[in-house]
Design an enzyme around this catalytic site. Structure first.
Site, mmCIF file in Angstrom:
data_model
loop_
_atom_site.group_PDB
_atom_site.id
_atom_site.type_symbol
_atom_site.label_atom_id
_atom_site.label_comp_id
_atom_site.label_asym_id
_atom_site.label_seq_id
_atom_site.Cartn_x
_atom_site.Cartn_y
_atom_site.Cartn_z
ATOM 1 N N LYS A 1 0.864 -1.189 0.000
ATOM 2 C CA LYS A 1 0.000 0.000 0.000
ATOM 3 C C LYS A 1 0.898 1.236 0.000
ATOM 4 O O LYS A 1 1.902 1.289 0.713
ATOM 5 C CB LYS A 1 -0.891 -0.028 1.249
ATOM 6 C CG LYS A 1 -1.927 1.090 1.333
ATOM 7 C CD LYS A 1 -2.841 0.840 2.542
ATOM 8 C CE LYS A 1 -3.836 1.979 2.713
ATOM 9 N NZ LYS A 1 -4.722 1.766 3.870
ATOM 10 N N SER B 1 -9.577 2.267 3.219
ATOM 11 C CA SER B 1 -8.721 3.036 2.355
ATOM 12 C C SER B 1 -7.771 2.159 1.533
ATOM 13 O O SER B 1 -7.135 2.657 0.608
ATOM 14 C CB SER B 1 -7.910 4.037 3.173
ATOM 15 O OG SER B 1 -7.094 3.357 4.080
ATOM 16 N N SER C 1 -9.986 -0.091 7.428
ATOM 17 C CA SER C 1 -9.448 0.040 6.073
ATOM 18 C C SER C 1 -8.877 -1.203 5.424
ATOM 19 O O SER C 1 -8.556 -1.174 4.252
ATOM 20 C CB SER C 1 -8.366 1.136 6.046
ATOM 21 O OG SER C 1 -8.971 2.385 6.256
#
Lengths: 476, 485
Positions: B72, B149, B173
């Site tokens: 990420k 997210s 997330s």
């Protein structure tokens, strides 16, 4: 109307730990810009603070020296604001739980001892250094993250002089405890002050003015005295003092308005979530306190009570840590305390002044000095000869005995029978002098001593000589 | 060629020399390049090929040897662009690797790309990153979000490009997009994994998260990532258990709590049916299912409490973005001008909103009413959860109210609806407890999942029970086939 100044001091002390308070970058002064930075110090995303144990130990030392109660838990908070010298956009500090609380220190004013309350001592980190130019500003992150302790006094100081003495005491403590260089000119000790005045006898507080940019101990007194007078004048003329921040201009010896201090900026404090509270065991705190080198106050007391030095000599020795350390080292090899104190306070000091060096750069070790003192102590040389030897030792870099040899100084004669013979011989040769002496003519004694010196070519110990002479005179 | 294969399947191929790490890396990179879901910030083609070519001898006992994965983009990667999907960090190249990246590199796994996220990890739709919307590979029409997210990591794993991905979880997330993308999404105990190098959103809630397509793979990766790191002083010094070795052992702890008031807020009948079916299956395996209660009032306060606390922390944690030390430099004649420009240009509107709220909550005049009250409420919430976990070993709930919403349905703006069903996963962040989502069913060809939460540092037990649940559902190793150009 008579006014009473109300003064509080906020002092920031840079700690001379090996690395920064929350990162492992080294702490050093005067290095090339931006070479002492870890990613955390430049606030790179994802970096995390870790607590410097030595910094905590140093903070405990100072808190203890200031008679503060020490928190057994270590908590940090964030002080949030935007400024060019603050890389993270917040400073890690201690808001809710300062490591030291409710202490005091004592200063001597007008012969009396006065106790000044200290509200808190907390640990925080330093900001960048900025260099402002007309078209741009340069940022040096070497200083960002250096450990600081902030010491906040209660508003119990009542004059510029008291404030100066308070600062001197703090400086002595932080230097002797080994935690800081305490140099105002270098920025390792910074003083800000809050000054207000009120009618004498009143209990309410007047409007507080903050004064910054005080760069030496002397300016502490000067800046505050000026500010007090300035405020008094305003009030006497019917005006009101504005709450603001002023800058001390040392060239003009006046304080100048800097910015309006609105009732405290909102720093939106909240706990530093990347450092969980740390328990400080009793043992840890005790060891931190024990690790503290002897402070000036304690040394002075010891010199007076155990070494028999007078207040003046003792005070001189502790006016600088390095000097007292030199003296302490010397006393490991000799018990001639008074002699050592004199040599250090007078002869060594004079040499240092002349050559503009500190005792750390003095080329004669304490052991060597002891070597010289031992010669004086045993009456092997008189004081004049000792001074010659001292100079020669420094010139040639040799020890006392060698220097004495080079100078061809033969040991003073201290043999009792030799001295007695010389004394009696001279007395026999100068009967008139004896009569003069008995009649109270002052110069007779000196004359006789001079004659004895001549006879022995100055090799006789003058002190023993005059003792023997007086004794013999009594007999006649 | 190797898309959709699990870690252990790939490991088998590598050990038997049917494939090399370079083959796997090339294959994953090809899949990444053809990805049409906008899951990637940056494909690490040169870096991956370099690493894959230099791994040396195969390590038969190391299941991660040669395995490709994605990171990420809110995790620091040395010499590789890391933007947190925000313009404020365009062009930022870190000088260091995050602890988790370092650990995976040391384990000889091969990072092949940085994935998109909702800007600065603040968001739950996968739509607010600076490269635009990241799609859900299960929906070929691209009409449904993948959530956030960690949208890019979820999307790439769900598309079968890599068998595992690094993600993060502050409010849900990792675990919410896992539900929308048919993945295993695991958030271990707070402090179990070092956060060094994870760009902070709200450190008191932030946790590194892991996406895989089966529970065993999750155990493998977690074991490598977990452990004390002195650079993160909040990281736990507790020893790391052997999650992987123990995964098939029958867990002794078998009491599962289901929170009545949360289930009641779920209106989707298919989700409830599938959920109840798993309950039956778990009971058959000897689990005891207890219905427990949490006050609706307290549950309704989850979102506002989370929002106040996380926005307050986020404001402080992003105050370093000024374009001076890193990130695009703006010009101006004063510091204020330079910084204001950089931040105005660099941050998205939603981010600015959160900063305003965060600052507002910490202002002297509001702090007691907002920030401190939220902190106290968090404490109350956590006490509640821990109470339930006194007489129960796990809490089990549907992970989301339904399948991935359509774009036309969702909104990341402040809304008046504090949907409990949509926000209960934050319980795991408030309490710092290990929490895992796994798929339990399909509806309209879209997956949805359920979530198990255990006690602090009981990752072993949680993974064991998840493994059993996986056997009940039979939904291990699903992925969205053919979702690309």
């Amino acid at each position: 109307m008579e006014f009473e100044p109300v003064i509080g001091l906020e002092i920031h002390v840079e700690l001379k730990t090996k690395s920064k308070m929350f990162s492992n970058a080294p702490v050093a002064y005067g290095k090339e810009p931006n070479t002492l930075c870890a990613p955390l110090d430049m606030a790179f995303p994802g970096t995390l603070p870790t607590v410097n144990k030595e910094g905590v130990i140093y903070a405990i030392r100072v808190s203890n020296a200031l008679h503060m109660s020490i928190d057994n838990e270590l908590h940090f908070d964030r002080k949030n604001y935007f400024y060019s010298d603050l890389p993270k956009g917040f400073q890690i500090t201690q808001d809710r739980r300062p490591i030291g609380k409710e202490g005091y220190l004592e200063i001597e004013v007008g012969g009396k001892v006065k106790r000044i309350g200290i509200e808190r001592l907390h640990i925080e980190e330093d900001t960048c250094k900025q260099l402002h130019f007309p078209a741009f500003t340069l940022l040096n992150y070497n200083r960002a993250g250096v450990p600081l302790v902030e010491i906040v006094s209660k508003p119990e100081l009542r004059s510029g002089e008291e404030a100066m003495k308070y600062v001197e005491k703090i400086r002595s403590i932080v230097v002797f405890s080994g935690v800081s260089d305490g140099k105002m000119e270098e920025g390792s000790l910074r003083v800000d002050t809050n000054v207000s005045i009120r009618p004498k006898g009143s209990n309410t507080f007047g409007t507080k003015v903050e004064v910054k940019n005080i760069n030496s101990i002397n300016y502490v007194q000067k800046a505050i005295d000026f500010e007090v007078a300035r405020q008094a004048k305003i009030i006497e003329e019917g005006g009101t003092v504005i709450q603001e921040t002023r800058r001390y201009d040392d060239k003009k010896n006046e304080t100048v308005a800097m910015r309006l201090k609105t009732d405290a900026v909102d720093y939106r404090y909240y706990p530093e979530t990347n450092i969980t509270p740390i328990k400080l065991s009793d043992e840890f705190i005790e060891n931190a306190i024990k690790s503290c080198p002897e402070l000036a106050e304690s040394k002075k007391k010891r010199y007076i009570e155990e070494h028999g030095l007078n207040n003046y000599d003792a005070s001189l020795l502790v006016s600088e840590k390095a000097v007292s350390d030199y003296y302490d080292e010397a006393t490991k090899h000799s018990k001639a305390y008074k002699l050592l104190a004199n040599w250090i306070n007078v002869d060594v000091a004079s040499y240092l002044n002349k050559n503009i060096i500190s005792i750390n750069e003095f080329p004669m070790s304490p052991e060597r000095l002891v070597g010289l003192v031992k010669l004086v102590e045993s009456n092997e040389v008189n004081s004049n000869q000792a001074r010659e030897i001292f100079a020669k030792m420094l010139q040639e870099g040799v020890e006392a005995k060698k220097a004495k040899e080079i100078l061809g100084i033969s040991s003073q004669i201290s043999d009792m029978s030799f001295i007695k013979d010389a004394v009696n011989a001279v007395l026999a040769e100068n009967p008139q002098a004896i009569i003069d002496y008995k009649e109270g003519k002052g110069r007779a004694l000196g004359f006789l001593v001079g004659q004895i010196m001549k006879k022995t070519q100055g090799k006789i110990n003058p002190k023993i000589t005059s003792d023997v002479l007086l004794e013999e005179l009594k007999k006649r | 060629m190797y898309e959709g294969k699990s870690i252990l399947e790939l490991h088998e191929l590598l050990v038997s020399k049917k494939v090399t790490p370079l083959d796997l890396a090339k294959d994953a990179i090809e899949l990444a390049k053809n990805d049409n879901c906008n899951a990637f910030e940056y494909i690490m083609e040169n870096e991956a090929l370099e690493i894959a070519s230099n791994l040396g001898e195969i390590e038969a006992n190391n299941p991660l040897w040669g395995i490709p994965f994605v990171i990420k983009d809110n995790m620091s990667t040395k010499d590789v662009s890391t933007t947190a999907s925000s313009n404020v960090l365009n062009g930022y190249i870190p000088v260091y690797d995050a602890a988790v990246v370092e650990k995976l590199k040391n384990a000889k796994a091969v990072p092949i790309g940085k994935t998109t996220l909702d800007e600065l990890a603040m968001g739950g739709t996968g739509t607010s990153g600076h490269l635009g919307i990241t799609h859900n590979p299960w929906d070929k029409e691209h009409s449904r979000l993948v959530g956030g997210s960690s949208c890019g990591s979820a999307s790439a794993t769900a598309a079968g490009i890599v068998p595992f991905a690094l993600a993060s979880d502050t409010g849900d997330s990792t675990r919410k997009p896992a539900s929308f993308a048919g993945l295993v999404g695991f958030k271990p105990t707070w402090s179990r994994i070092s956060r060094y190098g994870l760009f902070p959103f709200a450190p008191s809630l932030d946790t590194v998260g892991i996406f895989t397509r089966n529970v065993t793979d999750a155990a493998i990766v977690t074991e490598v990532l977990a452990g004390r790191d002195d650079r993160d002083s909040t990281s736990s010094t507790k020893e790391v258990a052997h999650y992987f070795n123990k995964i098939k052992e029958k867990c002794e702890k078998r009491r599962i709590a289901v929170v009545k008031e949360i289930v009641e807020t779920i209106k989707d009948k298919d989700v409830l049916e599938a959920f109840n079916k798993t309950i039956v299956g778990l009971k058959e395996k000897g689990f005891v299912i207890n219905e427990v209660s949490m006050s609706t009032e307290l549950l309704s306060s989850l979102f506002p409490t989370y929002f106040v606390l996380s926005c307050a922390e986020a404001t402080s944690n992003n105050a370093n973005m000024d374009g001076i030390k890193f990130g695009p430099l703006s010009n101006g004649s004063t510091f204020e001008e330079v910084v204001t420009k950089a931040r105005t240009k660099g941050f998205g509107e939603l981010i600015k909103r959160r900063f305003v709220i965060g600052s507002f909550a910490l202002m002297k005049e509001n702090k007691n009413d907002l920030f401190i009250r939220a902190q106290k409420n968090r404490r109350r919430i956590v006490e509640n959860v821990n109470n339930i976990l006194k007489d129960n070993d796990f809490i089990y709930l549907p992970a989301a109210p339904s399948i991935a919403p359509k774009f036309t349905d969702a909104s990341d703006r402040l809304s008046d609806e504090y949907l409990i069903a949509d926000n209960h996963l934050v319980l795991g962040n408030f309490a710092g407890l290990p929490s895992i989502t796994l798929p339990i069913g399909f509806k309209d060809d879209m997956p949805f999942g359920a979530n198990l939460m255990g006690r602090a540092f009981e990752e072993t037990e949680l993974l064991q029970v998840s493994y059993e649940l996986e056997q009940v559902t039979g939904l291990a190793n699903i992925y969205a086939k053919g979702g690309r150009k």
